[in-house]
Write an enzyme that holds these catalytic residues in place. Structure first.
Site, PDB file in Angstrom:
ATOM      1  N   SER A 198       0.847  -1.199   0.000  1.00 22.08           N
ATOM      2  CA  SER A 198       0.000   0.000   0.000  1.00 22.08           C
ATOM      3  C   SER A 198       0.882   1.249   0.000  1.00 22.08           C
ATOM      4  O   SER A 198       1.648   1.466  -0.928  1.00 22.08           O
ATOM      5  CB  SER A 198      -0.941  -0.046   1.208  1.00 22.08           C
ATOM      6  OG  SER A 198      -1.868   1.003   1.182  1.00 22.08           O
ATOM      7  N   SER A 199       0.793   2.058   1.047  1.00 21.46           N
ATOM      8  CA  SER A 199       1.647   3.244   1.129  1.00 21.46           C
ATOM      9  C   SER A 199       3.121   2.866   1.097  1.00 21.46           C
ATOM     10  O   SER A 199       3.951   3.608   0.564  1.00 21.46           O
ATOM     11  CB  SER A 199       1.339   4.022   2.412  1.00 21.46           C
ATOM     12  OG  SER A 199      -0.018   4.390   2.462  1.00 21.46           O
TER      13      SER A 199
END
Length: 546
Positions: free
Chosen positions: A230-231
């Protein structure tokens, strides 16, 4: 399922210490003796500082590397997390949607309590038990989160154990870096001070620490692979495009689960959020607002950060925390750097879950009309693009549930009037389209592989964000085998007898490894879901970044 996995991961961080065998392993780190713990086949060293605590005048400044170590360091306890900013789920959404979200999130918002604080710039190092400094094992460095995430939430026990089972042992390193207002604050004041994207700077400093020190743990600094979720995946891709694409020898491969160079613009375009945080922090009347933010209690700055949009709010993925061009770490919008060829020329793997946008589309359930949808897309995602020029995007993402996300579910799962349309749009803009853009730009220039996960479907949410990464991390599945093989040989093929041949990606045939539930768990399919819509949002995002 994901909530139980998240709980398991945090619990594992605690159990790996509490079940340690009596004879504690040690490592010499400079002039210090580092005391770790062993649980089964995995030895862990937790919470090792790689930079000075970013406290007081060091808050909102570039990380200052640790100059050396001395004495005895107890590395047996879970590392302090950087201050988290947990996004609340809207409780006023339709009953079925709320039920589905609560089932998905569950313990993600609670889990096993781990201490939080600003003194958090540390790494966890986990190795196969008995590893010696001369073993020179491949190293996997893992990151995750812009607002929530930590090394405590990413224990590598299953990955290290599986690597031993495969006869391809690896060293696993999990990073802590500053989050939200402490690590990704925007605004002109931040840009002028040269302190944008501090979380990315922290990651870079941690990678330098790995180069300097990982050999004493048995790792080979020349065989480092970065792996993000994700991030953290977005971060890994940005580590590839910073510094003109010169990776400084810090890593030789990259793996990205749900994250690529994103279509964000300049950090100064976040001024309204900087001003909002300054106001809520009580610094609006200060002569130097950035200096004022350095002096207030950390809890006050966290509370001020909580006043801006979050992932499960009405704005969904249009939050102020993803990295943007700051003039130092990112000298231009990320996708512009890719177009300029400023990319580390290393092998990489990049993939997504099929329905990345569903959980983030729940906050905008009260978008119910065509005009409201068009206003939403214009205001929050492409505000600098005249609305008339967005007409092709609106047409490419019609309000037809069968063309939305969750994919392939027809008219089912339409939890709100525009839910499936919004889920497809948001997931494409931030995750799917940037992945394809990155692969299209680089697959002819360096070895690349891509995957799509169709495993672990959640009611109403489909194969949601995170459903690819968490099982690979917690249970050592087939994707884990590919990751270990890639970290060892820079090619995922030949991983184990439960994997299949995985062709490199190309922008013509677009082959992707697809992970399925059921009797045929792996297949090679074509990456062509919403091909034209994604090309459309990519084109707009390059001309007019978010």
């Amino acid at each position: 399922m994901l909530s139980r996995l998240y709980f398991f991961l945090q619990l594992a961080a605690v159990l790996s210490v509490t079940t340690a065998i009596p004879s504690a392993p040690t490592v010499k780190l400079d002039r210090a003796t580092l005391i770790g713990s062993t649980n089964g086949s995995v030895t862990s060293f937790m919470g090792i500082p790689f930079a000075e605590p970013p406290l007081g005048n060091l808050r909102l400044r570039l990380p200052k590397p640790v100059s050396g170590y001395a004495g005895t360091i107890n590395a047996t306890l879970p590392a302090t997390q950087c201050l988290q900013l947990i996004p609340p789920v809207r409780t006023d959404m339709p009953a079925e949607m709320l039920q589905d979200m609560e089932a998905y999130v569950g313990n993600v918002l609670t889990g096993v309590p781990i201490p939080e604080g600003e003194d958090c710039l540390t790494v966890n190092v986990q190795v196969p038990a008995g590893t010696k400094p001369e073993d020179k094992l491949p190293v996997i460095v893992v990151s995750r989160g812009f607002t929530i995430g930590s090394s405590a939430q990413m224990p590598g026990d299953a990955v290290v154990t599986r690597s031993v089972q495969l006869g391809k042992p690896v060293v696993y390193v999990a990073l802590n870096y500053r989050l939200h207002a402490f690590g990704f604050l925007g605004g002109k004041e931040v840009k002028e001070a040269g302190v944008g994207n501090l979380g990315l700077h922290d990651q870079r400093e941690a990678l330098r620490w790995v180069q300097k020190h990982i050999s004493v743990f048995g790792g080979d600094p020349k065989k480092v692979t970065i792996w993000g979720s994700s991030s953290g995946a977005i971060s890994s891709s940005l580590q590839m495009v910073t510094n003109g694409g010169n990776n400084e020898g810090l890593f030789r491969g990259a793996i990205m689960n749900a994250g690529s160079p994103i279509p964000t613009g300049d950090i100064t375009e976040l001024q309204q959020f900087y001003d909002q945080i300054v106001a809520h922090a009580g610094c609006a009347n200060a002569t130097d607002t950035l200096d004022c933010l350095r002096k207030i209690p950390a809890a006050n700055l966290t509370a001020a950060a909580a006043t801006v949009p979050n992932l499960f709010d009405y704005t969904g993925l249009a939050t102020p925390w993803p990295p943007r061009a700051d003039g130092v770490f990112l000298t231009a919008p990320p996708q512009h750097l890719v177009l300029a060829g400023q990319v580390a020329k290393i092998p990489f793997m990049s993939g997504d879950a099929l329905d990345e946008g569903t959980i983030f589309a729940t906050g905008s359930f009260n978008v119910t009309t065509e005009d409201q949808f068009r206003d939403y897309v214009h205001e929050f995602f492409f505000p600098r693009t005249p609305k008339a020029l967005l007409a092709p995007i609106f047409n490419l993402y019609p309000n037809d549930p069968a063309q939305g996300s969750p994919v392939g579910t027809g008219d089912a799962n339409q939890l709100a009037p525009m839910y499936k349309r919004m889920a497809a749009f948001q997931g494409d803009v931030i995750f799917q389209a940037p992945r394809r853009f990155f692969l299209d730009q680089r697959s002819s220039k360096q070895p690349t592989w891509s995957f799509i996960s169709k495993r672990g479907s959640s009611p109403g949410l489909g194969y949601a964000h995170g459903s690819d990464f968490l099982p690979a991390l917690a249970f050592g599945n087939e994707l884990t085998d590919y990751i270990i093989q890639f970290a060892t040989h820079l090619d995922p093929n030949g991983a184990s007898n439960r994997t299949i041949a995985w062709p490199k990606y190309d922008s013509v045939s677009r082959p992707v490894l697809t992970l399925h539930d059921g009797d045929v768990p792996l297949a090679i399919e074509t990456d062509d879901v919403r091909l034209l819509p994604m090309q459309g949002v990519t084109a707009v995002g390059i001309v007019s970044p978010l």
